[in-house]
Each structure stands twice: as structure tokens, then as C-alpha cells.
Motif scaffolding. Structure first.
Motif, PDB file in Angstrom:
ATOM      1  N   SER A   1     -19.053  -0.044  13.871  1.00  0.00           N
ATOM      2  CA  SER A   1     -17.653  -0.127  14.306  1.00  0.00           C
ATOM      3  C   SER A   1     -17.427  -1.471  14.970  1.00  0.00           C
ATOM      4  O   SER A   1     -18.371  -2.138  15.412  1.00  0.00           O
TER       5      SER A   1
ATOM      6  N   GLY B   1     -15.181   2.027  10.589  1.00  0.00           N
ATOM      7  CA  GLY B   1     -14.292   0.893  10.370  1.00  0.00           C
ATOM      8  C   GLY B   1     -15.008  -0.426  10.498  1.00  0.00           C
ATOM      9  O   GLY B   1     -16.111  -0.609   9.993  1.00  0.00           O
TER      10      GLY B   1
ATOM     11  N   ASN C   1     -15.304  -0.391   5.196  1.00  0.00           N
ATOM     12  CA  ASN C   1     -15.040   0.745   4.306  1.00  0.00           C
ATOM     13  C   ASN C   1     -15.163   0.342   2.845  1.00  0.00           C
ATOM     14  O   ASN C   1     -15.776   1.048   2.033  1.00  0.00           O
ATOM     15  N   GLU C   2     -14.570  -0.793   2.489  1.00  0.00           N
ATOM     16  CA  GLU C   2     -14.632  -1.243   1.105  1.00  0.00           C
ATOM     17  C   GLU C   2     -16.063  -1.560   0.696  1.00  0.00           C
ATOM     18  O   GLU C   2     -16.473  -1.276  -0.434  1.00  0.00           O
TER      19      GLU C   2
ATOM     20  N   THR D   1     -12.410   5.000   1.232  1.00  0.00           N
ATOM     21  CA  THR D   1     -11.144   4.605   1.839  1.00  0.00           C
ATOM     22  C   THR D   1     -10.980   5.134   3.260  1.00  0.00           C
ATOM     23  O   THR D   1     -10.476   4.438   4.130  1.00  0.00           O
ATOM     24  N   GLU D   2     -11.391   6.363   3.515  1.00  0.00           N
ATOM     25  CA  GLU D   2     -11.264   6.938   4.846  1.00  0.00           C
ATOM     26  C   GLU D   2     -12.312   8.034   5.042  1.00  0.00           C
ATOM     27  O   GLU D   2     -12.975   8.458   4.093  1.00  0.00           O
ATOM     28  N   THR D   3     -12.462   8.460   6.288  1.00  0.00           N
ATOM     29  CA  THR D   3     -13.453   9.493   6.615  1.00  0.00           C
ATOM     30  C   THR D   3     -12.812  10.571   7.474  1.00  0.00           C
ATOM     31  O   THR D   3     -11.753  10.381   8.072  1.00  0.00           O
ATOM     32  N   SER D   4     -13.502  11.702   7.547  1.00  0.00           N
ATOM     33  CA  SER D   4     -13.117  12.769   8.477  1.00  0.00           C
ATOM     34  C   SER D   4     -14.382  13.381   9.049  1.00  0.00           C
ATOM     35  O   SER D   4     -15.401  13.482   8.357  1.00  0.00           O
TER      36      SER D   4
ATOM     37  N   GLN E   1     -19.806  13.826   8.647  1.00  0.00           N
ATOM     38  CA  GLN E   1     -18.701  12.954   8.265  1.00  0.00           C
ATOM     39  C   GLN E   1     -18.502  13.057   6.760  1.00  0.00           C
ATOM     40  O   GLN E   1     -19.468  13.002   5.995  1.00  0.00           O
TER      41      GLN E   1
ATOM     42  N   PHE F   1     -16.485  11.525   3.264  1.00  0.00           N
ATOM     43  CA  PHE F   1     -15.948  10.258   2.785  1.00  0.00           C
ATOM     44  C   PHE F   1     -14.970  10.502   1.640  1.00  0.00           C
ATOM     45  O   PHE F   1     -15.245  11.300   0.735  1.00  0.00           O
TER      46      PHE F   1
ATOM     47  N   SER G   1     -13.704   5.679  -3.199  1.00  0.00           N
ATOM     48  CA  SER G   1     -12.828   4.948  -4.119  1.00  0.00           C
ATOM     49  C   SER G   1     -13.688   4.237  -5.148  1.00  0.00           C
ATOM     50  O   SER G   1     -13.878   4.729  -6.257  1.00  0.00           O
TER      51      SER G   1
END
Length: 571
Positions: free
Chosen positions: A67, A96, A100-101, A106-109, A149, A151, A154
Motif C-alpha cells: 500500500s 492499492g 492493481n494493474e 481492478t478491485e478487491t473485497s 481477500q 480479486f 481484468s
């Protein structure tokens, strides 16, 4: 008692560029669990807090978090460039920092709701022999589920999923390199299992529960497939396929008498077993006295037959895990722990159980060195590792493989936490005799477990109480016969423990000189029968040792004797 001193990252900071590098972004994390796991699986590594040092290695792992809060702009840019320059980058909690790329999502939870992580077949089949069993990592435990986590991929490829189909591991090819984003904190997962802090396994014992071993084999697979100079340490002595340690708990009046017949059989087979003996000199709720003249005479017979004499405590109390630590001044005959019931024991201490039993066993069997311990009923106090170290022990067999989620030994930590390591090694129990009788009815299942352990060089610790013969002796005889047919290594806990301790201290680095690959080893303790796993196509050209000490067989090299530095050259 040893001081509860935090293990320094600097103690794992030495090594060449061929090693796996671990960049620790949070020194308060569970990096020590990761270090102990990698030691166990035989991957050479270095740990650093400096990104420049980590990126000198082809394979770099960032642990536990990526991060912008923990890494500056220059560090994040350097990490992103590493795979583009042909390196392999492994991340866990990617929060972040613009990466990410790089990792292909693209995003996480984040959630604690997942119950299972499963490696996809494509990945699992590259390094696992039984993906249907080994590829599933349990996340639901007795104290809640493991944080995980997910993902949203993409440009990356999902190579592992949770039970609901969400992506757990994403892999991406970046230029000539590769990235892996892993959705669980492997260091924390290993630490919980090794320290017995949570029951995540589906079975307690008498089953194949390799979740930790699978995660470690995954890291080893990534390292081997990414680093052309990857050489790793084998897990079984003498180039054998699997390690078998036969153990017997003597905690019943009749057991000490029967033990001699068990030892007669083991001696006839050319194998040695470990006998954990309760020094029972107090008549109480548990049983009568059997640590007496007859009992000690029988113990000497066991030792004369080549068996290891180990401690199984004084009181064999079901409440041992709740004993106070004690003063360290407990001594015989004044130390008199009295078991009053299943739940209550009077005047027992942890140090008393360790200290007095070891003293009595060594007095009873001249020449014996009592260095192994197993608590009665596997009652496991949090302070047992440091208490064992302070009283002269070296090896523990106090936890089941179903709790530790491993069939390999590992180093124990102070208070079974994850900040200060001790010198004690734990050898989890895989097979025992009390779950279901007759034991012969479980023979095929036990042999099947042994076959599964053979695929990656696991350790099978077998526990048989010699209270009776019938099905238990029959099981032992057939199990030994089947294990011998698998080219198993047999030995006592202290024999395997001494070998494992020496292996743990071996340093391993590889470099390329012209067209040759140079392997530099250094053993702080003498070790015989160490195996190296080398890349396919390497052929031994020369060594600094005698020809009789080094033997190559395909992609393995057996070192008959290693003491101090040794150099091997391959072409």
C-alpha cells in the motif's frame, strides 16, 4: 527460562541473489510463520525491510501488505517494474499503491465469510500429486474464519477460487515476468496452525491434512519455476521416500511390561522406536505406581535394544495444559503431583513435569539422553516450548497433524505465539491407536496416508500404546512391512530431530560462473544423508568433497556427509 526476545528480521537477512526474497512491510506481522514454513519446505530465502535489496532477487515476495501507506512512491514504482524486467512478484494484501494493474485485477473485497480456498486444476496439477485432496485449503475454524481477500480480475488469470466462485489467487504475465496476488495471509495461516491456535483441519488425526504443506509447496513451485538457479533442500534423510517414526506411550501399568515385546519386534526389523515413558511414582486416580525397580529394569532393556527413552511427564494429567509454570526448583522426591480426578490435579507444575521426569529417566537408564517430550493426552500448555528448552529438551511431539495442518516438522515459538522462536522442533502425530478399534481395520487407510506423504517427502509419526498386543501388534507389523516396501526411512524422534535441526542450519546459495552452476553449501552442524533438489538438466561436474560423498540421481543429489562449507559445480 529463555527470555521472550522478539526474533530479529536480521537473523534471516543473509544470502545470495538466487534465494527467494521477502520484503517485510510490517515487522509486527506474522513473517516468522512464513520463515519457519519456508525452512521446513527447503526453500532458501532472505528477509529484508529494504525494497532495493529485495529486488536484487529474481523472485520477490512482498509481505504482508502492499500500500502507499507502507511503501513510498519510489518503492512502488520499483515493484511494478520488477516483473516487466523479467522478475516474479508475489503479493498478499494488495491495497492499492497503483499496483492493481500490475497484478491484473481492478478491485478487491475483504471478508471473513469464506470457508474454503481451492487451487484451480491447471495450477494444482503442475505441482500436486492429488489435487482433489491437496488443492483445498480450509478457512473455517473453531475461532471463526480466516480473513480473506477476493480479486476482481481484468488482465490477470484466476488460478484459485473460494467456495462461492470469487477469485482467491490471480496470476498475470507482465512482459517477461509474472505476478501473483494471493488472497490469504499465508504467514498468519501457517502461524495459527503451527502454534495450535485454531482447529482448521477437517480431521484431528488419522487423516491426510496437508493444507499448510500445500501452501508451502505452492510457494516452492513458484520459486522453482521462476528462478533458473533454484536449488532446494529435501525433507527425508538418505534419499528415502518418506520418514516414519514409530512411538509408544507408556502410561499404564501393563504397558511397561508389554513394551519389551514391541521392542523385540522392532529390533528384529532393524528399526528403532521412541518410547515416551511416564515416571509414575505416585499412586493416584489415574493408576498404580509403575516407575519402580521392575519398571526401570524394563526401561534399561528397551535402551539396550536401541530404543529411545523419552519423557511422557510425571502425572499424565488431563489438566496439564492448565498447570502453573512452577519455580524451576522442583525435584524428586519432594515433587508430588497428585491426580485427584479427570479435571483436577494437585501440586503439579509444567517445569516439575519436565524437569523431574527427565532427571529420573536419565538416572534410571545410565547413558540415556532424554531430549524428546510428549504430554499426556496431548495436553499442550502455551508455555511448553520455552519450558522444554529451559529443562534440556530439544524435540516435541505434542500436537496432531490435523491441528497443525502439516506432515512436516517445524520450529516452535515462545508461548506458541509468533514473535520469538525457540530451539525446539515439533513433530506432529499423524496416526494413533485410540480413534477406532480394531486398529487393523484402519491399516489400509494408514498405508494410503503414507503413500500420500511419499509424494512430497512427509513425516509419519505413529503412536501406539503398548497396553495390549492383539490388533495393535498386528497393525504395527503389517504397517512396517508396507512402509519398507515404499523405501521409507525409519528412526527415533531424536534421530530425525537431530537430522532436522542440522538441516535447518544449512545455508544454500547458487550462482552462475560461465557455463557452470555453482552451489555453495555451509553446514553449521554435521549432517549425513542430505538431499538437494536441482533443476532438470544439471549434471554434476565436480565437488569439493570426495566422490563417494556425493551422488546424483536425476534431479536430486545425495550428500553422504556435510560438515562446514562444500561447493558443487554443475554443467
Amino acid at each position: 527460562m529463555p527470555a521472550n526476545s522478539r526474533t530479529s528480521i536480521a537473523s534471516y537477512a543473509q544470502g545470495g541473489a538466487s534465494r527467494l526474497a521477502i520484503l517485510v512491510t510490517d515487522p509486527d506481522s506474522d513473517w516468522l510463520g512464513l520463515a519457519h514454513g519456508l525452512k521446513t519446505i527447503g526453500v532458501p530465502f532472505v528477509i529484508t525491510e529494504h525494497y532495493e535489496e529485495a529486488l536484487e532477487h529474481k523472485v520477490a515476495m512482498v509481505y504482508p501488505t502492499i500500500s502507499g501507506r507502507l511503501l513510498n512512491k519510489e518503492a512502488l514504482q520499483a515493484l511494478a517494474a520488477h516483473p516487466r524486467n523479467g522478475g516474479t512478484l508475489i503479493g498478499f494484501e494488495v491495497l492499492g499503491g497503483g499496483l492493481n494493474e500490475t497484478f491484473g485485477f481492478t478491485e478487491t473485497s475483504a471478508t471473513r465469510e469464506h470457508a474454503l480456498l481451492k487451487l484451480d486444476d491447471e495450477l494444482a496439477k503442475t505441482f500436486l500429486s492429488e489435487p482433489s485432496i491437496e488443492a483445498s485449503i480450509p478457512l473455517a475454524g473453531s475461532s471463526g474464519n480466516v480473513p480473506a481477500q477476493s480479486f476482481m480480475s481484468s488482465t490477470g488469470q484466476a488460478v484459485a477460487h473460494y467456495e462461492n466462485g470469487q477469485t482467491a489467487i490471480v496470476r498475470r504475465s507482465v512482459g517477461a515476468g509474472t505476478t501473483y496476488a494471493i488472497g490469504i495471509d499465508i504467514g498468519a495461516y501457517i502461524a495459527k496452525a503451527y502454534n495450535g491456535r485454531q482447529q482448521l483441519g477437517r480431521s484431528y488425526v488419522n487423516a491426510y491434512e496437508p493444507a499448510v504443506d500445500t501452501l508451502l509447496r505452492l510457494i516452492r513451485h513458484i520459486y522453482r519455476s521462476s528462478e533458473p538457479l533454484a536449488v532446494t533442500l529435501g525433507t527425508v534423510p538418505d534419499g528415502k521416500s518418506v520418514s516414519v517414526v514409530i512411538t509408544h506411550d507408556i502410561d499404564y501399568t501393563r504397558s511397561i511390561v508389554n513394551a519389551v515385546e514391541y521392542a523385540d519386534y522392532e529390533q528384529s526389523q532393524g528399526i528403532a522406536a521412541t518410547y515416551f515413558v511416564q515416571t509414575k511414582y505416585v499412586r493416584d486416580w489415574n493408576d498404580d505406581i509403575f516407575f519402580n525397580e521392575q519398571g526401570t529394569a524394563l526401561m534399561r532393556k528397551l535402551a539396550d535394544k536401541g530404543m529411545e527413552i523419552a519423557s511422557h511427564s510425571v502425572s499424565h494429567s488431563l489438566s496439564f495444559a492448565r498447570f502453573p509454570i512452577g519455580s524451576g526448583k522442583e525435584h524428586y522426591p519432594d515433587y508430588v503431583p497428585f491426580v485427584k480426578s479427570k479435571t483436577e490435579t494437585k501440586d503439579g507444575t509444567i517445569l516439575g513435569e519436565l524437569r523431574v521426569s527427565r532427571y529420573l529417566l536419565e538416572k534410571a537408564v545410565p547413558g540415556a539422553s532424554v531430549v524428546s517430550f510428549r504430554p499426556g493426552h496431548l495436553e499442550y500448555p502455551f508455555s511448553l516450548p520455552e519450558a522444554m528448552q529451559s529443562t534440556g529438551y530439544r524435540f516435541s511431539s505434542s500436537i496432531s497433524s490435523g491441528t497443525a495442518l502439516t506432515h512436516l516438522p517445524f520450529k516452535l515459538n515462545y508461548r506458541r505465539e509468533n514473535h520469538a522462536e525457540t530451539g525446539i522442533f515439533e513433530f506432529p502425530i499423524t496416526i494413533e491407536d485410540e480413534l477406532q478399534r480394531p486398529m487393523t481395520g484402519r491399516l489400509d487407510q494408514a498405508v494410503r496416508i503414507l503413500q500420500q506423504l511419499k509424494t512430497y517427502g512427509g513425516v509419519c509419526v505413529v503412536l501406539i500404546h503398548p497396553d495390549v498386543f492383539d490388533d495393535k501388534m498386528a497393525f504395527l507389523k503389517e504397517f512396517v512391512t508396507r512402509a519398507k516396501a515404499m523405501n521409507a526411512w525409519f528412526g527415533t524422534l531424536s534421530q530425525l530431530g537431530s537430522w532436522w535441526t542440522a538441516r535447518d542450519a544449512v545455508s544454500l546459495d547458487v550462482k552462475k560462473e560461465g557455463q557452470r552452476f555453482v552451489v555453495e553449501l555451509n553446514a553449521k552442524q554435521k549432517i549425513n544423508g542430505l538431499v538437494l533438489q536441482i533443476p532438470n538438466g544439471w549434471h554434476l561436474a565436480s565437488s569439493s568433497a570426495g566422490e563417494s560423498q556425493v551422488r546424483q540421481n536425476g534431479n536430486t543429489v545425495l550428500l553422504q556427509e556435510l560438515s562446514g562449507p562444500m561447493t558443487l559445480r554443475f554443467e
